[in-house]
Scaffold this active site. Structure first.
Site, PDB file in Angstrom:
ATOM      1  N   PHE A 157      38.909  62.899  27.845  1.00  0.00           N
ATOM      2  CA  PHE A 157      37.960  61.815  27.540  1.00  0.00           C
ATOM      3  C   PHE A 157      37.567  61.048  28.802  1.00  0.00           C
ATOM      4  O   PHE A 157      37.369  59.827  28.753  1.00  0.00           O
ATOM      5  CB  PHE A 157      38.531  60.829  26.506  1.00  0.00           C
ATOM      6  CG  PHE A 157      39.100  61.459  25.278  1.00  0.00           C
ATOM      7  CD1 PHE A 157      38.467  62.523  24.658  1.00  0.00           C
ATOM      8  CD2 PHE A 157      40.277  60.980  24.722  1.00  0.00           C
ATOM      9  CE1 PHE A 157      38.982  63.100  23.513  1.00  0.00           C
ATOM     10  CE2 PHE A 157      40.814  61.555  23.575  1.00  0.00           C
ATOM     11  CZ  PHE A 157      40.166  62.618  22.979  1.00  0.00           C
ATOM     12  N   ILE A 158      37.434  61.731  29.920  1.00  0.00           N
ATOM     13  CA  ILE A 158      37.161  61.044  31.183  1.00  0.00           C
ATOM     14  C   ILE A 158      35.658  60.965  31.424  1.00  0.00           C
ATOM     15  O   ILE A 158      34.997  61.978  31.702  1.00  0.00           O
ATOM     16  CB  ILE A 158      37.860  61.748  32.360  1.00  0.00           C
ATOM     17  CG1 ILE A 158      39.358  61.883  32.074  1.00  0.00           C
ATOM     18  CG2 ILE A 158      37.619  60.965  33.650  1.00  0.00           C
ATOM     19  CD1 ILE A 158      40.074  60.575  31.752  1.00  0.00           C
ATOM     20  N   GLU A 243      36.853  44.628  31.993  1.00  0.00           N
ATOM     21  CA  GLU A 243      36.443  45.838  31.287  1.00  0.00           C
ATOM     22  C   GLU A 243      36.070  45.518  29.841  1.00  0.00           C
ATOM     23  O   GLU A 243      35.069  46.019  29.313  1.00  0.00           O
ATOM     24  CB  GLU A 243      37.561  46.876  31.314  1.00  0.00           C
ATOM     25  CG  GLU A 243      37.202  48.162  30.587  1.00  0.00           C
ATOM     26  CD  GLU A 243      38.278  49.236  30.683  1.00  0.00           C
ATOM     27  OE1 GLU A 243      38.136  50.273  30.009  1.00  0.00           O
ATOM     28  OE2 GLU A 243      39.261  49.032  31.429  1.00  0.00           O
ATOM     29  N   ARG A 269       6.228  48.598   7.656  1.00  0.00           N
ATOM     30  CA  ARG A 269       6.487  49.606   6.618  1.00  0.00           C
ATOM     31  C   ARG A 269       6.016  49.107   5.258  1.00  0.00           C
ATOM     32  O   ARG A 269       6.467  48.079   4.758  1.00  0.00           O
ATOM     33  CB  ARG A 269       7.990  49.907   6.574  1.00  0.00           C
ATOM     34  CG  ARG A 269       8.397  50.931   5.509  1.00  0.00           C
ATOM     35  CD  ARG A 269       8.014  52.330   5.939  1.00  0.00           C
ATOM     36  NE  ARG A 269       8.736  53.330   5.177  1.00  0.00           N
ATOM     37  CZ  ARG A 269       8.314  53.867   4.040  1.00  0.00           C
ATOM     38  NH1 ARG A 269       7.154  53.487   3.515  1.00  0.00           N
ATOM     39  NH2 ARG A 269       9.044  54.779   3.429  1.00  0.00           N
ATOM     40  N   GLN A 337      19.834  51.453   7.635  1.00  0.00           N
ATOM     41  CA  GLN A 337      19.507  51.548   6.214  1.00  0.00           C
ATOM     42  C   GLN A 337      18.053  51.142   5.947  1.00  0.00           C
ATOM     43  O   GLN A 337      17.382  51.732   5.097  1.00  0.00           O
ATOM     44  CB  GLN A 337      20.463  50.665   5.405  1.00  0.00           C
ATOM     45  CG  GLN A 337      20.380  50.857   3.903  1.00  0.00           C
ATOM     46  CD  GLN A 337      20.974  52.188   3.457  1.00  0.00           C
ATOM     47  OE1 GLN A 337      21.719  52.828   4.196  1.00  0.00           O
ATOM     48  NE2 GLN A 337      20.654  52.601   2.235  1.00  0.00           N
ATOM     49  N   GLY A 340      15.501  53.868   6.263  1.00  0.00           N
ATOM     50  CA  GLY A 340      15.533  54.951   5.291  1.00  0.00           C
ATOM     51  C   GLY A 340      15.810  56.291   5.956  1.00  0.00           C
ATOM     52  O   GLY A 340      16.583  56.391   6.906  1.00  0.00           O
ATOM     53  N   GLY A 364      37.978  51.214  26.177  1.00  0.00           N
ATOM     54  CA  GLY A 364      38.539  49.975  26.701  1.00  0.00           C
ATOM     55  C   GLY A 364      39.645  49.407  25.836  1.00  0.00           C
ATOM     56  O   GLY A 364      40.003  48.235  25.945  1.00  0.00           O
ATOM     57  N   GLY A 365      40.215  50.235  24.974  1.00  0.00           N
ATOM     58  CA  GLY A 365      41.238  49.789  24.036  1.00  0.00           C
ATOM     59  C   GLY A 365      40.657  49.716  22.630  1.00  0.00           C
ATOM     60  O   GLY A 365      39.616  49.100  22.413  1.00  0.00           O
ATOM     61  N   GLU A 368      42.348  48.257  17.055  1.00  0.00           N
ATOM     62  CA  GLU A 368      43.722  47.974  16.636  1.00  0.00           C
ATOM     63  C   GLU A 368      44.556  47.422  17.798  1.00  0.00           C
ATOM     64  O   GLU A 368      45.390  46.519  17.601  1.00  0.00           O
ATOM     65  CB  GLU A 368      44.368  49.241  16.075  1.00  0.00           C
ATOM     66  CG  GLU A 368      43.812  49.695  14.736  1.00  0.00           C
ATOM     67  CD  GLU A 368      42.396  50.231  14.809  1.00  0.00           C
ATOM     68  OE1 GLU A 368      41.657  50.115  13.818  1.00  0.00           O
ATOM     69  OE2 GLU A 368      42.011  50.771  15.881  1.00  0.00           O
TER      70      GLU A 368
END
Length: 388
Positions: A157-158, A243, A269, A337, A340, A364-365, A368
């Site tokens: 994951f670098i 960070e 819309r 949402q 649509g 960055g953590g 949790e």
């Protein structure tokens, strides 16, 4: 909207430069970079020419000698257009401070000027397959052999991993210790024994090159140690407030952008003889999101003020990251949402922003971990004595 007061006219001139750069060199090409899974090296060089890299690095080391407000502007403007590919913030605001604050004079002179020009791209090697948030339990080792460290292990994951010329690598110089065994070592990616794995295919942030990294008897001189041996965990902790503030700035700026896209869409819309924006449900939902994002903007600006004075502690930074990224996820979900079926199409910015936002509660953590940090601060554990 409550006026922002942290940016003077000079900073707004810098913002104009940033916006022009993004409009000319990033927005027209970002979709192609998402398909390629990487930002071209030329973009880093162009950013360096304009002084957009390492803004708050001292001039003697090639930076513009600015402050974190310059960085905040660049982070905000990138977030407003959904430009998640160019990870200038990683180079400038997460990695460069390690060298500025803890590097030797030789290390600073060798690397910082080239980081500021974009000639050198840097990555931070922390996460491993066996665990991400528990840095103290990492398995990558750098064992001393005379005047060299011999590095073996794996990272995953670098961000910038596929394109980086230099790594700030977290590894164990004392495998038997936990936090006190972690050190930070500068590793050039042309070192024998270093190999890159595949570019990882992600849910979002697709223009970022994210890779696996492998180390097989990679030898680097002891002079590449950043700070003290065994002091790496402490160094990592000192930089986490900034960070996490970076993530908070990205989160609230992305939320503001999503609201603007959505307001523009619902006022155009047509549905059942009126615009989507005429429905009470639309107005109430967007009013709620507007109120929450505005409150977060004021809070984040205050955090930036404290950080500029060196007064933002790690707990408050964790609070900022937690609430802004949680709200970012809510904003993206509810705004999508309103679009649509079109909101589910990748060609619409809201679809990409929805996917990109999910990473912010991890990087960055995780959320949790932020809750654990906050919980430990507000509810210190009281250990009960063990009965005889």
């Amino acid at each position: 909207m409550i006026p922002r007061t942290i940016f003077t006219a000079d900073y707004e001139l810098f913002r104009d430069t940033v916006r022009r750069f993004i409009a000319e060199h990033i927005v027209p090409f970002h979709a192609d970079w998402e398909k390629a899974g990487q930002v071209p090296r030329e973009l880093w060089l162009k950013a360096g020419e304009l002084g957009l890299l390492c803004c708050n690095v001292p001039e003697e080391y090639g930076g513009m000698g600015g402050d974190f407000l310059h960085s905040a502007i660049l982070i905000e403007e990138m977030a407003r257009v959904g430009a998640t590919g160019p990870t200038f913030y990683l180079q400038s605001d997460i990695i460069a401070p390690y060298l500025v604050d803890f590097g030797t004079e030789e290390q600073k002179q060798k690397w910082l000027p080239k980081m500021a020009t974009g000639e050198v791209v840097v990555a931070l090697g922390m996460s491993e397959p066996s665990g991400g948030s528990d840095v103290q339990a990492m398995r990558t080792q750098a064992l001393r052999d005379g005047d060299e460290y011999v590095i073996n292990g794996q990272k995953v994951f670098i961000t910038n991993g596929h394109s980086a010329d230099l790594l700030v690598l977290a590894c164990k110089t004392d495998p038997k210790a936990r936090g006190k065994g972690v050190s930070l070592i500068l590793v050039e990616t042309n070192s024998p024994g270093f190999t890159r794995g595949r570019k990882l295919e992600k849910l979002g942030c697709k223009a970022q090159d994210t890779s696996e990294l492998f180390f097989a008897d990679v030898r680097v001189p002891v002079s590449n140690l950043l700070g003290d041996e065994g002091g790496g965990f402490v160094l990592l902790m000192t930089q986490l407030a900034q960070e996490r503030l970076v993530q908070a700035i990205r989160g609230v700026s992305s939320s503001e952008a999503a609201l603007e896209w959505t307001k523009a869409y619902v006022t155009e819309r047509q549905m059942f003889g009126q615009t989507l924006g005429d429905f009470q449900n639309t107005r109430f939902k967007l009013a709620e999101l507007h109120a929450e994002v505005l409150a977060q903007r004021v809070f984040v600006d205050r955090c930036i003020e404290l950080h500029l004075k060196g007064e933002l502690d790690s707990t408050d930074a964790a609070v900022a990251k937690l609430v802004t990224t949680e709200l970012q996820g809510k904003v993206m979900d509810q705004c999508l949402q309103f679009f649509g079926g079109w909101g589910y199409m990748w060609e619409y910015p809201i679809a990409r922003a929805f996917a990109d936002a999910r990473m912010c509660r991890l990087g960055g953590g995780t959320a949790e971990v932020m809750k654990q940090i906050i919980g430990n601060a507000i509810l210190p554990k009281v250990r009960k004595p063990v009965a005889a």
